[in-house]
Design an enzyme around this catalytic site. Structure first.
Site, PDB file in Angstrom:
ATOM      1  N   THR A   1       2.028  -8.334  13.193  1.00 36.63           N
ATOM      2  CA  THR A   1       3.161  -8.716  12.338  1.00 36.63           C
ATOM      3  C   THR A   1       4.122  -7.531  12.221  1.00 36.63           C
ATOM      4  O   THR A   1       4.255  -6.924  11.162  1.00 36.63           O
ATOM      5  CB  THR A   1       2.654  -9.235  10.982  1.00 36.63           C
ATOM      6  OG1 THR A   1       1.731 -10.305  11.251  1.00 36.63           O
ATOM      7  CG2 THR A   1       3.784  -9.781  10.134  1.00 36.63           C
ATOM      8  N   HIS A   2       4.726  -7.175  13.369  1.00 35.12           N
ATOM      9  CA  HIS A   2       5.737  -6.114  13.371  1.00 35.12           C
ATOM     10  C   HIS A   2       7.141  -6.703  13.287  1.00 35.12           C
ATOM     11  O   HIS A   2       8.029  -6.131  12.674  1.00 35.12           O
ATOM     12  CB  HIS A   2       5.629  -5.281  14.659  1.00 35.12           C
ATOM     13  CG  HIS A   2       4.583  -4.213  14.591  1.00 35.12           C
ATOM     14  ND1 HIS A   2       4.863  -2.878  14.777  1.00 35.12           N
ATOM     15  CD2 HIS A   2       3.266  -4.274  14.347  1.00 35.12           C
ATOM     16  CE1 HIS A   2       3.764  -2.168  14.663  1.00 35.12           C
ATOM     17  NE2 HIS A   2       2.767  -3.002  14.403  1.00 35.12           N
TER      18      HIS A   2
ATOM     19  N   ASP B   1      11.594  -0.567  16.008  1.00 32.69           N
ATOM     20  CA  ASP B   1      10.244  -0.360  15.513  1.00 32.69           C
ATOM     21  C   ASP B   1       9.867   1.075  15.904  1.00 32.69           C
ATOM     22  O   ASP B   1      10.158   1.516  17.023  1.00 32.69           O
ATOM     23  CB  ASP B   1       9.295  -1.359  16.189  1.00 32.69           C
ATOM     24  CG  ASP B   1       7.904  -1.328  15.573  1.00 32.69           C
ATOM     25  OD1 ASP B   1       7.259  -0.250  15.608  1.00 32.69           O
ATOM     26  OD2 ASP B   1       7.461  -2.350  15.049  1.00 32.69           O
TER      27      ASP B   1
ATOM     28  N   ALA C   1      -1.390 -20.412   6.384  1.00 29.42           N
ATOM     29  CA  ALA C   1      -1.070 -20.688   4.978  1.00 29.42           C
ATOM     30  C   ALA C   1       0.264 -20.043   4.611  1.00 29.42           C
ATOM     31  O   ALA C   1       0.640 -19.040   5.221  1.00 29.42           O
ATOM     32  CB  ALA C   1      -2.175 -20.119   4.094  1.00 29.42           C
TER      33      ALA C   1
ATOM     34  N   HIS D   1      -8.159  -8.408   6.154  1.00 29.59           N
ATOM     35  CA  HIS D   1      -8.461  -7.382   7.161  1.00 29.59           C
ATOM     36  C   HIS D   1      -7.834  -6.026   6.810  1.00 29.59           C
ATOM     37  O   HIS D   1      -8.029  -5.058   7.527  1.00 29.59           O
ATOM     38  CB  HIS D   1      -7.965  -7.838   8.535  1.00 29.59           C
ATOM     39  CG  HIS D   1      -6.483  -8.061   8.613  1.00 29.59           C
ATOM     40  ND1 HIS D   1      -5.764  -8.749   7.656  1.00 29.59           N
ATOM     41  CD2 HIS D   1      -5.562  -7.692   9.549  1.00 29.59           C
ATOM     42  CE1 HIS D   1      -4.482  -8.792   8.003  1.00 29.59           C
ATOM     43  NE2 HIS D   1      -4.332  -8.151   9.135  1.00 29.59           N
TER      44      HIS D   1
ATOM     45  N   ASN E   1       1.064  -5.691   5.899  1.00 30.57           N
ATOM     46  CA  ASN E   1       1.887  -6.684   5.192  1.00 30.57           C
ATOM     47  C   ASN E   1       1.051  -7.437   4.165  1.00 30.57           C
ATOM     48  O   ASN E   1       1.484  -7.656   3.033  1.00 30.57           O
ATOM     49  CB  ASN E   1       2.523  -7.663   6.189  1.00 30.57           C
ATOM     50  CG  ASN E   1       3.511  -6.966   7.098  1.00 30.57           C
ATOM     51  OD1 ASN E   1       4.545  -6.489   6.640  1.00 30.57           O
ATOM     52  ND2 ASN E   1       3.177  -6.858   8.365  1.00 30.57           N
TER      53      ASN E   1
ATOM     54  N   ASP F   1      -4.345   0.584  11.335  1.00 33.46           N
ATOM     55  CA  ASP F   1      -4.258   1.159   9.983  1.00 33.46           C
ATOM     56  C   ASP F   1      -5.176   0.482   8.965  1.00 33.46           C
ATOM     57  O   ASP F   1      -5.178   0.854   7.795  1.00 33.46           O
ATOM     58  CB  ASP F   1      -2.799   1.093   9.491  1.00 33.46           C
ATOM     59  CG  ASP F   1      -2.268  -0.343   9.437  1.00 33.46           C
ATOM     60  OD1 ASP F   1      -2.949  -1.257   9.941  1.00 33.46           O
ATOM     61  OD2 ASP F   1      -1.165  -0.543   8.892  1.00 33.46           O
TER      62      ASP F   1
HETATM   63  N1  UDP Z   1       0.320 -14.816   7.129  1.00 35.17           N
HETATM   64  C1  UDP Z   1       0.733 -16.058   6.714  1.00 35.17           C
HETATM   65  N2  UDP Z   1      -0.170 -17.072   6.728  1.00 35.17           N
HETATM   66  C2  UDP Z   1      -1.457 -16.925   7.138  1.00 35.17           C
HETATM   67  C3  UDP Z   1      -1.881 -15.644   7.558  1.00 35.17           C
HETATM   68  C4  UDP Z   1      -0.971 -14.605   7.535  1.00 35.17           C
HETATM   69  O1  UDP Z   1       1.895 -16.257   6.324  1.00 35.17           O
HETATM   70  O2  UDP Z   1      -2.193 -17.905   7.121  1.00 35.17           O
HETATM   71  C5  UDP Z   1       1.306 -13.712   7.137  1.00 35.17           C
HETATM   72  C6  UDP Z   1       1.119 -12.793   5.966  1.00 35.17           C
HETATM   73  O3  UDP Z   1       1.860 -13.241   4.846  1.00 35.17           O
HETATM   74  C7  UDP Z   1       1.583 -11.452   6.493  1.00 35.17           C
HETATM   75  C8  UDP Z   1       1.317 -11.543   7.984  1.00 35.17           C
HETATM   76  O4  UDP Z   1       1.087 -12.912   8.281  1.00 35.17           O
HETATM   77  O5  UDP Z   1       2.969 -11.274   6.260  1.00 35.17           O
HETATM   78  C9  UDP Z   1       0.117 -10.711   8.408  1.00 35.17           C
HETATM   79  O6  UDP Z   1       0.539  -9.394   8.479  1.00 35.17           O
HETATM   80  P1  UDP Z   1      -0.454  -8.172   8.414  1.00 35.17           P
HETATM   81  O7  UDP Z   1       0.346  -6.937   8.563  1.00 35.17           O
HETATM   82  O8  UDP Z   1      -1.281  -8.267   7.207  1.00 35.17           O
HETATM   83  O9  UDP Z   1      -1.431  -8.400   9.635  1.00 35.17           O
HETATM   84  P2  UDP Z   1      -1.239  -8.493  11.224  1.00 35.17           P
HETATM   85  O10 UDP Z   1      -0.781  -9.879  11.520  1.00 35.17           O
HETATM   86  O11 UDP Z   1      -0.195  -7.469  11.618  1.00 35.17           O
HETATM   87  O12 UDP Z   1      -2.581  -8.187  11.763  1.00 35.17           O
END
Ligand code: UDP
Length: 453
Positions: free
Chosen positions: A19-20, A121, A334, A351, A355, A375
């Site tokens: 999620t960048h 980024d 979700a 995890h 974000n 991270d």
């Molecule tokens: N997210 C969401 N619905 C889900 C799971 C995740 O909207 O069912 C969004 C969450 O709100 C966050 C992003 O996905 O903004 C996950 O970002 P994060 O940095 O925590 O993890 P990454 O995806 O980078 O591993």
């Protein structure tokens, strides 16, 4: 709709993994609304742009943001073999040249507007070179928090102290020689600093990033200064300008909402306050099958109501009958921000993605963290030991016993109550930071000046 005129032209370069992209687009939208004369050319891969700009996820388009697709680096007909970071490495191998062409040959040529600033980024460390070639400032966005940023900026110092590959037996030593990092152990660090394959494209990318960030005119992050005051003040001394402009979830205009396609919010309306466990591991990580089983069994045994955001392909690993449980719902995706903001949610099993952590904090929800990579370990360590707003699962993996006891600790014990009090205090600080006189509001104005003037 095409923006015409001769105002500033900012190229925004995305790292299209994890999620960048989404938070960088959110900030781009804020900047674009505040500076309607500035044109933003937003570069990402076709897949990433399609997701980001799909009507469901991004229903407010601004006339001064234009999306451009760049290649994902996979040669025609390439078949992915499933190597870790295979997609990232393919992308990074050709990224600099792809972006260079995209900016000059497409965006500048098409809009006839000279480039005025390069926002990237931070992982795209070559942004510094591209900016220099074009004679414009480089303003990188680091997608995580102040402590992970510090760990990258100090990578060479950390390597000097511990020796490359020299962490065996020293995993519990702390980074007490770095301001604000004395609670961080070697084992909490992201890969690519002391361990992992330090010669991989990914490791070299984050290493190079840490070396060149001090040369950027400004580095900005989605956090607020009051959260990590010591690290923030140290980063201000290491970087030319360090701007905390978050939390984005609390700033206006808010990010476009994810639609509640699976009825999570209506289901939550029927639950008691602060009783529900919300579970999600972000866009990349999935626990191995035995841990999915352990987690499911713990939910079953503790009778805690839950919403679990779980990809359909992982459901086969769940115990028989689990899917028929009346006190929980499984959804493939979700509306996480709204779910966490709902009063029925009492704990977030996560995890430790950056974000997710920010969103949980902004909503005052304590966390149970199962770190995977990057991270996550460092974020989890901060959650448990510095801010005291959650716990990491024992040994970093889910067992039925551990999850059951973590759920009890957070939802029913005095310690959980204390976590909620700590969160309340942090939430107030966060709200103040994005308020009219707040630090993040001031920093955003400074960012706007750097990017759009
Ligand atoms: N997210 C969401 N619905 C889900 C799971 C995740 O909207 O069912 C969004 C969450 O709100 C966050 C992003 O996905 O903004 C996950 O970002 P994060 O940095 O925590 O993890 P990454 O995806 O980078 O591993």
């Amino acid at each position: 709709q095409q923006v015409t005129g001769s105002g500033p032209h900012v190229a925004v370069l995305v790292f299209p993994f994890g999620t960048h992209a989404a938070p960088l687009l959110t900030i781009t939208r804020r900047l674009a609304s505040a500076a309607p004369d500035t044109l933003f050319s937003f570069f990402s891969t076709a897949q990433s742009n399609a997701y980001l700009f799909s009507t469901s996820h991004h229903n407010t388009t601004l006339p001064n943001i234009k999306a451009y697709n760049v290649s994902d680096g996979a040669p025609e007909g390439y078949v992915f073999v499933g190597e870790p970071l295979e997609d990232v490495e393919l992308f990074m191998t050709v990224a600099q040249e792809n972006f260079r062409k995209g900016i000059l040959e497409v965006a500048v040529a098409e809009t006839e507007r000279k480039l005025s600033c390069l926002v990237t980024d931070a992982f795209l460390w070559f942004g510094k070179d591209l900016a220099e070639e074009n004679g414009v400032p480089w303003v990188p966005f680091f997608v995580s928090g102040a402590c992970p940023l510090s760990s990258h900026v100090y990578t060479d110092t950390i390597r000097q102290n511990f020796g490359v590959g020299g962490m065996v037996g020293r995993e519990d030593e702390t980074l007490d020689f770095i301001p604000g990092m004395s609670n961080i152990r070697i084992r909490d660090l992201p890969e690519g600093i002391l361990f992992g394959n330090l010669e991989s494209i990914f490791s070299r990318m984050v290493h190079r990033m840490g070396q060149v960030l001090p040369e950027a005119v400004a580095v900005f992050i989605n956090s607020f200064e009051e959260l990590d005051p010591v690290v923030t003040s140290d980063m201000k001394s290491k970087l030319k300008k360090f701007l905390n402009v978050g939390p984005l979830t609390l700033s206006t205009p808010p990010a476009p909402a994810v639609p509640d396609s699976y009825g999570c919010l209506t289901w939550l309306d029927k639950q008691k306050p602060a009783t529900v466990a919300y579970i999600s591991f972000g866009s990349v990580a999935t626990p191995p099958p035995n841990e999915l089983v352990a987690l499911a069994e713990a939910l079953e045994a503790s009778r805690v109501p839950f919403i679990w955001s779980l990809k359909d392909k992982s459901k086969v690993h769940l115990p028989n009958g689990f899917l028929d449980r009346p006190n929980g719902i499984l959804v493939p995706w979700a509306p996480q921000i709204d779910v966490l903001a709902h009063g029925a949610v009492g704990v977030f099993i996560s995890h430790g993605g950056y974000n997710s952590m920010q969103e949980s904090m902004s909503s005052g929800v304590p966390m149970i963290v199962r770190p995977f990579f990057g991270d996550h370990g460092l974020n989890g360590r901060m959650v448990e030991h510095v801010w005291e707003i959650g716990v990491i699962v024992e040994g970093g993996i889910f067992t039925k016993k551990c999850v059951t006891s973590c759920l009890d600790l957070v939802l029913a014990q005095e310690k959980g109550k204390k976590m909620r009090e700590n969160l309340k205090a942090l939430k107030e600080l966060a709200h103040r930071a994005v308020g009219p006189e707040g630090s993040s509001t001031k920093n955003f104005k400074a960012l706007l000046d750097f990017v759009c003037s």
